[in-house]
Design a protein around this motif. Structure first.
Motif, PDB file in Angstrom:
ATOM      1  N   PHE A  15     -10.128   1.827 -10.015  1.00 11.09           N
ATOM      2  CA  PHE A  15     -11.030   0.726  -9.672  1.00 11.09           C
ATOM      3  C   PHE A  15     -12.424   1.327  -9.702  1.00 11.09           C
ATOM      4  CE2 PHE A  15      -7.058  -0.402  -7.425  1.00 11.09           C
ATOM      5  CZ  PHE A  15      -6.831  -1.646  -8.000  1.00 11.09           C
ATOM      6  N   PHE A  18     -13.000   5.020  -8.552  1.00 15.18           N
ATOM      7  CA  PHE A  18     -11.935   5.393  -7.628  1.00 15.18           C
ATOM      8  C   PHE A  18     -10.568   5.340  -8.312  1.00 15.18           C
ATOM      9  CE2 PHE A  18      -8.772   4.178  -4.440  1.00 15.18           C
ATOM     10  CZ  PHE A  18      -8.880   5.269  -3.595  1.00 15.18           C
ATOM     11  N   ALA A  20      -6.845   4.944  -7.881  1.00 18.20           N
ATOM     12  CA  ALA A  20      -5.865   4.493  -6.884  1.00 18.20           C
ATOM     13  C   ALA A  20      -4.477   5.020  -7.211  1.00 18.20           C
ATOM     14  CB  ALA A  20      -5.845   2.971  -6.816  1.00 18.20           C
ATOM     15  N   PRO A  39       1.939   6.406   2.833  1.00 16.11           N
ATOM     16  CA  PRO A  39       1.124   5.735   3.858  1.00 16.11           C
ATOM     17  C   PRO A  39       0.239   4.659   3.217  1.00 16.11           C
ATOM     18  CG  PRO A  39       0.138   7.839   3.283  1.00 16.11           C
ATOM     19  CD  PRO A  39       1.424   7.748   2.512  1.00 16.11           C
ATOM     20  N   ASN A  40      -0.455   3.911   4.054  1.00 14.69           N
ATOM     21  CA  ASN A  40      -1.411   2.923   3.563  1.00 14.69           C
ATOM     22  C   ASN A  40      -2.406   3.561   2.621  1.00 14.69           C
ATOM     23  OD1 ASN A  40      -0.870   0.378   4.451  1.00 14.69           O
ATOM     24  ND2 ASN A  40      -1.684   0.783   6.507  1.00 14.69           N
ATOM     25  N   GLY A  41      -2.674   2.920   1.516  1.00 15.57           N
ATOM     26  CA  GLY A  41      -3.671   3.433   0.589  1.00 15.57           C
ATOM     27  C   GLY A  41      -3.128   4.450  -0.391  1.00 15.57           C
ATOM     28  N   ALA A  42      -1.825   4.701  -0.361  1.00 18.38           N
ATOM     29  CA  ALA A  42      -1.238   5.702  -1.256  1.00 18.38           C
ATOM     30  C   ALA A  42      -1.272   5.252  -2.717  1.00 18.38           C
ATOM     31  CB  ALA A  42       0.199   5.994  -0.835  1.00 18.38           C
ATOM     32  N   GLY A  43      -1.335   3.932  -2.928  1.00 16.49           N
ATOM     33  CA  GLY A  43      -1.341   3.419  -4.299  1.00 16.49           C
ATOM     34  C   GLY A  43      -0.058   2.690  -4.655  1.00 16.49           C
ATOM     35  N   LYS A  44       0.736   2.336  -3.633  1.00 18.81           N
ATOM     36  CA  LYS A  44       2.029   1.686  -3.891  1.00 18.81           C
ATOM     37  C   LYS A  44       1.828   0.285  -4.475  1.00 18.81           C
ATOM     38  CE  LYS A  44       3.269   1.911   0.465  1.00 18.81           C
ATOM     39  NZ  LYS A  44       2.031   2.495   1.051  1.00 18.81           N
ATOM     40  N   THR A  45       1.001  -0.511  -3.810  1.00 17.03           N
ATOM     41  CA  THR A  45       0.791  -1.880  -4.286  1.00 17.03           C
ATOM     42  C   THR A  45       0.164  -1.878  -5.681  1.00 17.03           C
ATOM     43  OG1 THR A  45       0.607  -2.751  -2.054  1.00 17.03           O
ATOM     44  CG2 THR A  45      -0.418  -4.057  -3.793  1.00 17.03           C
ATOM     45  N   SER A  46      -0.786  -0.990  -5.897  1.00 19.67           N
ATOM     46  CA  SER A  46      -1.409  -0.918  -7.229  1.00 19.67           C
ATOM     47  C   SER A  46      -0.354  -0.624  -8.290  1.00 19.67           C
ATOM     48  CB  SER A  46      -2.473   0.178  -7.250  1.00 19.67           C
ATOM     49  OG  SER A  46      -3.434  -0.071  -6.253  1.00 19.67           O
ATOM     50  N   GLN A  85       3.268  -8.004  -1.222  1.00 14.78           N
ATOM     51  CA  GLN A  85       3.025  -7.498   0.126  1.00 14.78           C
ATOM     52  C   GLN A  85       2.603  -8.625   1.063  1.00 14.78           C
ATOM     53  OE1 GLN A  85       0.630  -3.983   0.254  1.00 14.78           O
ATOM     54  NE2 GLN A  85       0.278  -4.127   2.449  1.00 14.78           N
TER      55      GLN A  85
ATOM     56  N   GLU B 263      -6.543  -7.959 -10.978  1.00 13.33           N
ATOM     57  CA  GLU B 263      -7.537  -6.890 -10.780  1.00 13.33           C
ATOM     58  C   GLU B 263      -7.119  -5.632 -11.515  1.00 13.33           C
ATOM     59  OE1 GLU B 263      -8.041  -7.746  -6.104  1.00 13.33           O
ATOM     60  OE2 GLU B 263      -6.125  -7.353  -7.042  1.00 13.33           O
TER      61      GLU B 263
HETATM   62  N1  LIG Z   1      -8.923  -4.416  -6.155  1.00 12.83           N
HETATM   63  C1  LIG Z   1      -9.268  -3.213  -5.674  1.00 12.83           C
HETATM   64  N2  LIG Z   1     -10.527  -2.747  -5.798  1.00 12.83           N
HETATM   65  C2  LIG Z   1     -10.869  -1.547  -5.318  1.00 12.83           C
HETATM   66  N3  LIG Z   1     -10.044  -0.707  -4.689  1.00 12.83           N
HETATM   67  C3  LIG Z   1      -8.780  -1.105  -4.522  1.00 12.83           C
HETATM   68  C4  LIG Z   1      -8.320  -2.379  -4.996  1.00 12.83           C
HETATM   69  N4  LIG Z   1      -7.007  -2.498  -4.691  1.00 12.83           N
HETATM   70  C5  LIG Z   1      -6.666  -1.359  -4.051  1.00 12.83           C
HETATM   71  N5  LIG Z   1      -7.721  -0.524  -3.955  1.00 12.83           N
HETATM   72  C6  LIG Z   1      -7.722   0.809  -3.326  1.00 12.83           C
HETATM   73  O1  LIG Z   1      -6.736   1.589  -3.948  1.00 12.83           O
HETATM   74  C7  LIG Z   1      -6.075   2.394  -2.996  1.00 12.83           C
HETATM   75  C8  LIG Z   1      -4.599   2.151  -3.090  1.00 12.83           C
HETATM   76  O2  LIG Z   1      -4.338   0.865  -2.607  1.00 12.83           O
HETATM   77  P1  LIG Z   1      -2.883   0.230  -2.609  1.00 12.83           P
HETATM   78  O3  LIG Z   1      -2.324   0.350  -3.969  1.00 12.83           O
HETATM   79  O4  LIG Z   1      -2.997  -1.111  -2.022  1.00 12.83           O
HETATM   80  O5  LIG Z   1      -2.122   1.221  -1.636  1.00 12.83           O
HETATM   81  P2  LIG Z   1      -0.817   0.969  -0.751  1.00 12.83           P
HETATM   82  O6  LIG Z   1      -0.139  -0.241  -1.255  1.00 12.83           O
HETATM   83  O7  LIG Z   1      -0.024   2.214  -0.933  1.00 12.83           O
HETATM   84  O8  LIG Z   1      -1.277   0.810   0.657  1.00 12.83           O
HETATM   85  C9  LIG Z   1      -6.665   2.054  -1.643  1.00 12.83           C
HETATM   86  O9  LIG Z   1      -7.607   3.045  -1.309  1.00 12.83           O
HETATM   87  C10 LIG Z   1      -7.312   0.720  -1.862  1.00 12.83           C
HETATM   88  O10 LIG Z   1      -8.430   0.580  -1.031  1.00 12.83           O
END
Ligand SMILES: Nc1ncnc2c1ncn2[C@@H]1O[C@H](COP(=O)(O)OP(=O)(O)O)[C@@H](O)[C@H]1O
Ligand SMILES: [Mg+2]
Lengths: 308, 263
Positions: A15, A18, A20, A39-46, A85, B263
């Motif tokens: 992003f 950054f 992710a 943990p939160n922010g690991a990049g799982k959802t991405s 999520q 995104e």
């Molecule tokens: N649309 C976005 N724009 C900028 N940063 C993002 C976006 N989506 C996620 N991030 C960042 O990417 C990192 C990984 O997020 P995410 O994949 O949601 O992690 P998880 O699901 O493991 O908690 C986080 O630091 C989050 O802030």
């Protein structure tokens, strides 16, 4: 090796500046429950969003069902079931209508959808709520409905992003029970979670993710054997004596971790370790012996806990 | 599935939801326009037409009713392009769910448009029938007014959808209604010919979209409209303006929605 349902090589999501998801590799096989623990922010959802083709890949390669997410997204999505999520049920529709409309989005005809709705409501234990609006449902019910909705098209791969986050223990167990049933029926599940017990219970195989990278991969048992010991002795000390005690513990266990509130001794034989403590005259305020978990694996690999 | 059938699938979900939410739209869609017609068309009309200086070539109520066809389409179009879009994007988030199925952002935009046109068509027919029953419009003009009014509605829906997709909360939407839709409603020639505006304001009115909607409706529906009612601009100018607006709006909406949900 059988054909992987998902194959990722150097998969990366950025992003802006950054990163992710940072060049991860993984293979998901048919019939397995595959986990992403981190943990939160690991990049799982991405990562999930890239698999479900709703987020474009920045770098690297991935195929889903052997297809290309960038050009064959629609075909891929027609074979996926997605539990995001964050619930995004249609609050203006009833429970049954939420299932019906997704059936329509998947190009199903009414006579096909109706019996499927009955089955899925049964599965999700929501039969009595069939005509109810979605809004007043409990968190657990909404989650189960979201899972039922993801199953409407009889998907070849089911993606569950943090299926039980935010639920109370009872609702969680009910949900786990439903997911076990799917597993028994041979479904392929991809589950992300930051709960180590969830990963341990549900996943045949998992990757541990931290700061966008995969730091380990294997079955829960494997990972524990590889990165932790059989048992852990957890000690709590009064603030004044802790540092002194830690110095004296050398050699009592394979490895130790000194945390803010406790000291963890990783050992193959807890009795022996406890005897050792006694012999050295170390008397903690509290002693707890437990088997190692994925939490310990994560701590070993990253130096941090899963839940901050 | 073809793109068209995918859009219709999306529209189905809107129809389903509408079965439950239509009550909330009755006032703005059906009651308000009739109140405007009654108060301004009949009430004020009697006052004006009766005076010695009546200077319109059609009864004032006919003038207002034809204008209201377009203005009503704008109101409905703007409503459809704003709050429901914000709901799908931020409040209910159902757009995010929809795109995990074979449907994509373009299907959502086209599906909403199909649904919007259907609903707008119905709203305008109801208004036209009321206008005929109360002798504000004859049957021919009432029917002829519907297609150009629908085009006006599409132009507004699509541009406002695109704009909404750049916003993050509902407050800006209310502001948009207050500072864009309401002034347009009042000053685009619906209730009085824009030649009555102060001279410096007249060219401004020429630039605004509702003016072109109102003019197009009157030029098509009221064949005897003369210079007391409409300007001398050719019809294709109005048509072109609205068409460009609709096309640009749809194109941008698809792009912007794609950017917001993928995104
Ligand atoms: N649309 C976005 N724009 C900028 N940063 C993002 C976006 N989506 C996620 N991030 C960042 O990417 C990192 C990984 O997020 P995410 O994949 O949601 O992690 P998880 O699901 O493991 O908690 C986080 O630091 C989050 O802030
Ligand atoms: Mg997440």
């Amino acid at each position: 090796m059988s054909e992987s349902l998902v194959q990722a090589r150097g998969l990366t999501k950025k992003f802006g500046d950054f990163t992710a998801v940072d060049a991860v590799d993984f293979d998901i096989q048919p019939g397995e429950a595959f986990g992403f623990l981190g943990p939160n922010g690991a990049g799982k959802t991405s990562t999930m969003k890239m698999i479900t083709t709703v987020s474009p890949i920045t770098e690297g390669k991935m195929t889903v069902f052997g297809l290309d997410p960038a050009s064959q997204g629609r075909e891929i999505r027609s074979r996926l079931g997605v539990v995001p999520q964050e619930d995004n049920l249609d609050l203006e529709l009833t429970v049954a209508e939420n299932l019906y409309i997704y059936g329509r989005y998947h190009d199903m005809k009414k006579p096909e959808i109706m019996p499927r709705i009955d089955e899925l409501l049964e599965f999700a234990q929501l039969t009595e709520r069939r005509e109810s609006r979605v809004e007043p449902l409990s968190g657990g019910m909404k989650r189960r409905l979201t899972i039922a909705r993801a199953l409407i098209n009889d998907p070849d791969l089911i993606i569950l992003d943090e299926p039980t986050t935010g639920l109370d223990p009872q609702a969680r167990h009910l949900l786990w029970d439903r997911l076990y049933r799917l597993k028994r029926e041979g479904a392929t599940l991809v589950i992300t979670t930051h709960y180590m017990d969830e990963a341990e219970q549900l996943c045949d195989r998992l990757v541990v993710m931290d700061q966008g990278k995969i730091v380990a991969e294997g079955s829960p048992r494997d990972l524990i054997t590889r990165y932790a010991t059989k048992e852990v002795v957890e000690l709590r000390f009064g603030e004044e004596v802790k540092d002194q005690a830690v110095l004296q513990m050398a050699g009592l266990a394979e490895r130790s971790e000194v945390l803010a509130d406790r000291v963890l001794l990783y050992t193959e034989d807890s009795e022996q370790t406890q005897d050792g403590l006694n012999q050295k005259g170390i008397h903690p305020e509290q002693v707890l012996v437990r088997r190692s978990t994925l939490e310990d694996v994560f701590l070993r690999l990253t130096g941090r806990g899963l839940i901050d | 599935m073809t793109a068209l059938s995918r859009s219709f699938r999306y529209a189905e979900s809107e129809v389903m939801a509408y079965r439950r939410t239509w009550r909330g739209t009755v006032i703005t869609s059906f009651v308000n326009p009739v109140l405007f017609l009654a108060a301004l068309g009949f009430g004020l009309g009697q006052f004006i037409d009766g005076g010695s200086e009546a200077n319109l070539s059609v009864p004032f109520v006919t003038f207002v009713a034809s204008g209201l066809m377009a203005a009503n389409a704008m109101q409905n179009g703007a409503g459809d392009g704003s709050f429901p879009v914000m709901a799908g994007l931020i409040w209910r988030k159902n757009f995010h769910g929809t795109i995990t199925t074979p449907l994509g952002p373009a299907d959502i935009i086209w599906g909403r448009l199909i649904w919007g046109v259907g609903r707008l068509g119905f709203t305008l027919i109801v208004f036209a029938v009321i206008a005929v029953v109360f002798d504000a419009l004859e049957i021919g003009p009432a029917l002829l007014a519907i297609p150009p009014a629908i085009l006006t509605g599409i132009a507004f829906t699509s541009v406002i959808t695109a704009w909404t997709l750049t916003q993050d909360d509902g407050r800006s939407l209310s502001t948009m209604f207050r500072f864009a839709i309401v002034p347009l409603f009042l000053f685009s020639g619906t209730f009085f010919p824009i030649s009555e505006l102060p001279e410096w304001l007249e060219p401004v009115a020429y630039l605004t979209p509702l003016f072109h909607g109102v003019e197009l409706v009157r030029k098509i529906a009221l064949p005897d409209a003369d210079a007391t009612i409409v300007t001398s601009l050719p019809m294709w100018v109005h048509f072109g303006y609205l068409l460009v607006m609709a096309t640009a709006g749809i194109y941008l909406s698809v792009k912007l929605l794609d950017g917001r949900v993928r995104e």
